[in-house]
Write a protein that holds these residues in place. Sequence first.
Motif, PDB file in Angstrom:
ATOM      1  N   GLY A  31     -32.802 -39.568   9.857  1.00 33.75           N
ATOM      2  CA  GLY A  31     -33.384 -38.232   9.722  1.00 33.75           C
ATOM      3  C   GLY A  31     -32.395 -37.089   9.823  1.00 33.75           C
ATOM      4  O   GLY A  31     -32.759 -35.925   9.631  1.00 33.75           O
ATOM      5  N   PHE A  32     -31.120 -37.398  10.110  1.00 32.74           N
ATOM      6  CA  PHE A  32     -30.133 -36.323  10.262  1.00 32.74           C
ATOM      7  C   PHE A  32     -29.601 -35.906   8.903  1.00 32.74           C
ATOM      8  O   PHE A  32     -29.045 -36.716   8.164  1.00 32.74           O
ATOM      9  N   ARG A  33     -29.763 -34.654   8.559  1.00 37.88           N
ATOM     10  CA  ARG A  33     -29.315 -34.118   7.277  1.00 37.88           C
ATOM     11  C   ARG A  33     -28.334 -32.974   7.515  1.00 37.88           C
ATOM     12  O   ARG A  33     -28.466 -32.219   8.483  1.00 37.88           O
ATOM     13  N   PHE A  34     -27.358 -32.840   6.621  1.00 38.64           N
ATOM     14  CA  PHE A  34     -26.419 -31.724   6.721  1.00 38.64           C
ATOM     15  C   PHE A  34     -25.837 -31.426   5.355  1.00 38.64           C
ATOM     16  O   PHE A  34     -25.912 -32.232   4.425  1.00 38.64           O
ATOM     17  N   VAL A  35     -25.244 -30.248   5.243  1.00 41.81           N
ATOM     18  CA  VAL A  35     -24.562 -29.807   4.033  1.00 41.81           C
ATOM     19  C   VAL A  35     -23.063 -29.851   4.324  1.00 41.81           C
ATOM     20  O   VAL A  35     -22.637 -29.482   5.426  1.00 41.81           O
ATOM     21  N   PRO A  36     -22.232 -30.314   3.382  1.00 40.06           N
ATOM     22  CA  PRO A  36     -20.787 -30.357   3.624  1.00 40.06           C
ATOM     23  C   PRO A  36     -20.262 -29.012   4.124  1.00 40.06           C
ATOM     24  O   PRO A  36     -20.532 -27.965   3.520  1.00 40.06           O
ATOM     25  N   GLY A  37     -19.523 -29.050   5.225  1.00 40.40           N
ATOM     26  CA  GLY A  37     -19.009 -27.836   5.841  1.00 40.40           C
ATOM     27  C   GLY A  37     -19.715 -27.486   7.136  1.00 40.40           C
ATOM     28  O   GLY A  37     -19.213 -26.691   7.937  1.00 40.40           O
ATOM     29  N   GLN A  38     -20.885 -28.093   7.376  1.00 37.50           N
ATOM     30  CA  GLN A  38     -21.620 -27.788   8.598  1.00 37.50           C
ATOM     31  C   GLN A  38     -21.097 -28.605   9.782  1.00 37.50           C
ATOM     32  O   GLN A  38     -20.281 -29.512   9.629  1.00 37.50           O
ATOM     33  N   PHE A  39     -21.600 -28.267  10.985  1.00 38.39           N
ATOM     34  CA  PHE A  39     -21.186 -28.989  12.176  1.00 38.39           C
ATOM     35  C   PHE A  39     -22.395 -29.519  12.942  1.00 38.39           C
ATOM     36  O   PHE A  39     -23.529 -29.080  12.723  1.00 38.39           O
ATOM     37  N   ALA A  40     -22.122 -30.469  13.807  1.00 36.55           N
ATOM     38  CA  ALA A  40     -23.151 -31.049  14.667  1.00 36.55           C
ATOM     39  C   ALA A  40     -22.812 -30.749  16.117  1.00 36.55           C
ATOM     40  O   ALA A  40     -21.648 -30.518  16.460  1.00 36.55           O
ATOM     41  N   ASP A 103     -27.386 -33.804  18.466  1.00 37.27           N
ATOM     42  CA  ASP A 103     -28.487 -32.870  18.268  1.00 37.27           C
ATOM     43  C   ASP A 103     -29.091 -33.099  16.884  1.00 37.27           C
ATOM     44  O   ASP A 103     -28.374 -33.308  15.907  1.00 37.27           O
ATOM     45  N   LYS A 104     -30.396 -33.064  16.782  1.00 34.75           N
ATOM     46  CA  LYS A 104     -31.064 -33.336  15.501  1.00 34.75           C
ATOM     47  C   LYS A 104     -30.893 -32.206  14.493  1.00 34.75           C
ATOM     48  O   LYS A 104     -31.121 -32.402  13.299  1.00 34.75           O
ATOM     49  N   THR A 105     -30.488 -31.027  14.964  1.00 35.38           N
ATOM     50  CA  THR A 105     -30.342 -29.867  14.082  1.00 35.38           C
ATOM     51  C   THR A 105     -28.913 -29.760  13.571  1.00 35.38           C
ATOM     52  O   THR A 105     -27.962 -29.971  14.324  1.00 35.38           O
ATOM     53  N   ASN A 106     -28.747 -29.446  12.291  1.00 36.71           N
ATOM     54  CA  ASN A 106     -27.405 -29.152  11.777  1.00 36.71           C
ATOM     55  C   ASN A 106     -27.146 -27.650  11.896  1.00 36.71           C
ATOM     56  O   ASN A 106     -28.078 -26.853  11.981  1.00 36.71           O
ATOM     57  N   PHE A 107     -25.875 -27.278  11.902  1.00 37.12           N
ATOM     58  CA  PHE A 107     -25.510 -25.887  12.148  1.00 37.12           C
ATOM     59  C   PHE A 107     -24.391 -25.446  11.213  1.00 37.12           C
ATOM     60  O   PHE A 107     -23.627 -26.263  10.708  1.00 37.12           O
ATOM     61  N   GLY A 108     -24.253 -24.135  11.052  1.00 34.73           N
ATOM     62  CA  GLY A 108     -23.086 -23.579  10.395  1.00 34.73           C
ATOM     63  C   GLY A 108     -23.324 -23.081   8.982  1.00 34.73           C
ATOM     64  O   GLY A 108     -24.213 -23.553   8.273  1.00 34.73           O
ATOM     65  N   PHE A 109     -22.503 -22.101   8.600  1.00 38.74           N
ATOM     66  CA  PHE A 109     -22.615 -21.471   7.285  1.00 38.74           C
ATOM     67  C   PHE A 109     -21.323 -21.575   6.481  1.00 38.74           C
ATOM     68  O   PHE A 109     -21.136 -20.846   5.515  1.00 38.74           O
ATOM     69  N   LEU A 110     -20.434 -22.490   6.900  1.00 43.22           N
ATOM     70  CA  LEU A 110     -19.189 -22.697   6.154  1.00 43.22           C
ATOM     71  C   LEU A 110     -19.468 -23.671   5.003  1.00 43.22           C
ATOM     72  O   LEU A 110     -19.004 -24.804   4.980  1.00 43.22           O
ATOM     73  N   THR A 111     -20.269 -23.211   4.065  1.00 36.78           N
ATOM     74  CA  THR A 111     -20.671 -24.046   2.939  1.00 36.78           C
ATOM     75  C   THR A 111     -20.506 -23.260   1.642  1.00 36.78           C
ATOM     76  O   THR A 111     -20.488 -22.028   1.652  1.00 36.78           O
ATOM     77  N   THR A 112     -20.410 -23.963   0.543  1.00 37.60           N
ATOM     78  CA  THR A 112     -20.253 -23.282  -0.734  1.00 37.60           C
ATOM     79  C   THR A 112     -21.532 -22.553  -1.143  1.00 37.60           C
ATOM     80  O   THR A 112     -21.507 -21.726  -2.055  1.00 37.60           O
ATOM     81  N   ALA A 113     -22.633 -22.839  -0.463  1.00 29.91           N
ATOM     82  CA  ALA A 113     -23.873 -22.124  -0.746  1.00 29.91           C
ATOM     83  C   ALA A 113     -23.748 -20.643  -0.392  1.00 29.91           C
ATOM     84  O   ALA A 113     -24.556 -19.818  -0.841  1.00 29.91           O
ATOM     85  N   ALA A 114     -22.738 -20.305   0.404  1.00 29.59           N
ATOM     86  CA  ALA A 114     -22.532 -18.905   0.801  1.00 29.59           C
ATOM     87  C   ALA A 114     -22.002 -18.060  -0.349  1.00 29.59           C
ATOM     88  O   ALA A 114     -21.982 -16.826  -0.255  1.00 29.59           O
ATOM     89  N   PHE A 115     -21.567 -18.706  -1.428  1.00 30.45           N
ATOM     90  CA  PHE A 115     -20.881 -17.990  -2.493  1.00 30.45           C
ATOM     91  C   PHE A 115     -21.705 -17.890  -3.775  1.00 30.45           C
ATOM     92  O   PHE A 115     -22.458 -18.811  -4.104  1.00 30.45           O
ATOM     93  N   PRO A 116     -21.484 -16.800  -4.535  1.00 29.11           N
ATOM     94  CA  PRO A 116     -21.886 -16.823  -5.938  1.00 29.11           C
ATOM     95  C   PRO A 116     -20.900 -17.725  -6.680  1.00 29.11           C
ATOM     96  O   PRO A 116     -19.883 -18.132  -6.128  1.00 29.11           O
ATOM     97  N   SER A 117     -21.188 -18.054  -7.909  1.00 31.34           N
ATOM     98  CA  SER A 117     -20.320 -18.978  -8.640  1.00 31.34           C
ATOM     99  C   SER A 117     -18.901 -18.417  -8.750  1.00 31.34           C
ATOM    100  O   SER A 117     -18.691 -17.220  -8.909  1.00 31.34           O
TER     101      SER A 117
END
Length: 268
Positions: A31-40, A103-117
């Motif tokens: 059940g643990f999900r994360f986006v590349p760049g996040q932390f646990a 922790d079951k929650t993922n954290f952080g905003f160091l992801t490419t989703a933060a950017f426009p193309s």
Amino acid sequence: MSDKYTVETVTWVKTWVPHKLFSFRTTRSPGFRFVPGQFARLGIERPDPDAEDGSGRRIVWRAYSIVSAPYDDFLEFFSIVVPDGEFTSALEHLREGDKLYVDKTNFGFLTTAAFPSGKDLWMLASGTGLAPFVSVLQDLEVWETYDHLIVVHSVRTAEELVYRDTIEGLRDHEVFGEFCREQPGKLIYLPSVTRERVEGAMDARITTLIVSGELERRAGVTLDPSRSRIMLCGNPEMVSDLRKLLAERGFGASRRGKPGNLAVENYW
């Protein structure tokens, strides 16, 4: 079983530099999900005679960027040993079969989703700040989106250039290698060692390399706010200095209603 965390088992430990740098893997809850760049957030039990529940122990929590890919069935982390540190001094002695809390929650905003193309993705790291970028580099969407993936890793000594083989090995990866064969300059790995001379490596802090123009010369890619997207991770002083320097070059984090071209994580 807690509704806030899972209990995972250590499955692999690798010492890079004795008493200083090491990596480890744990089992991963389905059940643990994360986006590349996040932390646990990882937890270990420590003695505490004043524990409120009378157990004589308490869980100490610390944040760790995830090295592994979202599709791996394990979680991998990269750590520095803090002398006499309450957490890492215990973590250093982990062995296969030991237990950790995640922790079951993922954290952080160091992801490419933060950017426009954009066209060029710069990942600037010092020390263990490299960790999230190893995960980002294992994201197929990143390879499909950007023309250049530029990893800059600044360390003090050559032995601290961990994950170098992993990063350079992506050129022969069964999936990512296809991109490199089509565009040989797509993946650019630029190590910098500040206290030793290392063949093929730069020899200054990242801020110095940007000011002198050496970083762009080595990369063969220009730091251009219109097409460059920059991610920073490392010690707070490095991150702060780079933010100020890059702001002068037209780079800034996203704000409400205004997409940015800079994403930041203070690793510790």
